[in-house]
Design a protein around this motif. Sequence first.
Motif, PDB file in Angstrom:
ATOM      1  N   GLN A  23       0.822  -1.201   0.000  1.00  0.00           N
ATOM      2  CA  GLN A  23       0.000   0.000   0.000  1.00  0.00           C
ATOM      3  C   GLN A  23       0.860   1.258   0.000  1.00  0.00           C
ATOM      4  N   THR A  24       1.898   1.267   0.804  1.00  0.00           N
ATOM      5  CA  THR A  24       2.786   2.425   0.896  1.00  0.00           C
ATOM      6  C   THR A  24       4.152   2.031   0.377  1.00  0.00           C
ATOM      7  N   SER A  25       4.708   2.877  -0.483  1.00  0.00           N
ATOM      8  CA  SER A  25       6.025   2.629  -1.066  1.00  0.00           C
ATOM      9  C   SER A  25       6.798   3.934  -1.127  1.00  0.00           C
ATOM     10  N   ALA A  26       8.089   3.809  -1.322  1.00  0.00           N
ATOM     11  CA  ALA A  26       8.952   4.977  -1.483  1.00  0.00           C
ATOM     12  C   ALA A  26       9.660   4.870  -2.830  1.00  0.00           C
ATOM     13  N   VAL A  27       9.793   5.997  -3.504  1.00  0.00           N
ATOM     14  CA  VAL A  27      10.527   6.068  -4.760  1.00  0.00           C
ATOM     15  C   VAL A  27      11.672   7.046  -4.541  1.00  0.00           C
ATOM     16  N   ARG A  28      12.913   6.587  -4.777  1.00  0.00           N
ATOM     17  CA  ARG A  28      14.084   7.437  -4.575  1.00  0.00           C
ATOM     18  C   ARG A  28      14.617   7.916  -5.912  1.00  0.00           C
ATOM     19  N   PHE A  29      14.883   9.208  -5.996  1.00  0.00           N
ATOM     20  CA  PHE A  29      15.476   9.826  -7.177  1.00  0.00           C
ATOM     21  C   PHE A  29      16.773  10.505  -6.776  1.00  0.00           C
ATOM     22  N   GLY A  30      17.701  10.612  -7.708  1.00  0.00           N
ATOM     23  CA  GLY A  30      18.938  11.352  -7.449  1.00  0.00           C
ATOM     24  C   GLY A  30      18.651  12.820  -7.205  1.00  0.00           C
ATOM     25  N   ARG A  31      17.739  13.353  -8.008  1.00  0.00           N
ATOM     26  CA  ARG A  31      17.292  14.735  -7.875  1.00  0.00           C
ATOM     27  C   ARG A  31      15.813  14.805  -8.230  1.00  0.00           C
ATOM     28  N   LEU A  32      15.135  15.776  -7.665  1.00  0.00           N
ATOM     29  CA  LEU A  32      13.743  16.019  -8.008  1.00  0.00           C
ATOM     30  C   LEU A  32      13.560  17.526  -8.108  1.00  0.00           C
ATOM     31  N   TRP A  33      13.065  17.973  -9.252  1.00  0.00           N
ATOM     32  CA  TRP A  33      12.752  19.389  -9.419  1.00  0.00           C
ATOM     33  C   TRP A  33      11.258  19.550  -9.187  1.00  0.00           C
ATOM     34  N   ASP A  34      10.874  20.387  -8.227  1.00  0.00           N
ATOM     35  CA  ASP A  34       9.456  20.534  -7.887  1.00  0.00           C
ATOM     36  C   ASP A  34       8.815  21.757  -8.526  1.00  0.00           C
ATOM     37  N   GLY A  35       9.527  22.410  -9.419  1.00  0.00           N
ATOM     38  CA  GLY A  35       9.006  23.600 -10.072  1.00  0.00           C
ATOM     39  C   GLY A  35       9.597  24.874  -9.510  1.00  0.00           C
ATOM     40  N   THR A  36      10.176  24.785  -8.322  1.00  0.00           N
ATOM     41  CA  THR A  36      10.798  25.958  -7.712  1.00  0.00           C
ATOM     42  C   THR A  36      12.209  25.696  -7.192  1.00  0.00           C
ATOM     43  N   ARG A  37      12.500  24.445  -6.876  1.00  0.00           N
ATOM     44  CA  ARG A  37      13.818  24.113  -6.324  1.00  0.00           C
ATOM     45  C   ARG A  37      14.173  22.680  -6.672  1.00  0.00           C
TER      46      ARG A  37
END
Length: 85
Positions: A23-37
Amino acid sequence: MPFRTIGCLVALLVLPAWPTSAQTSAVRFGRLWDGTRVVIDAVVIVDGDRFRAVGSGDTAVPAGIPVVDLRAYTAVPGLIDVHTH
């Protein structure tokens, strides 16, 4: 933070390998751009079909949930061209 904007890329990259029983999982990225940072070593927590949280580092991953490791990639919000005719 607009979690839905991250959804398109995560769905395209993760759904084929997504653990179906969790039901709950985590996804790891090297970087994530959220639109502002840019978030370095980003962790996106997904609960069912909802994005619940975005954090960074090992401490952002709750104990005992499956992790999809995409640290070789950068996550970006869905890019939409709203100026089409």
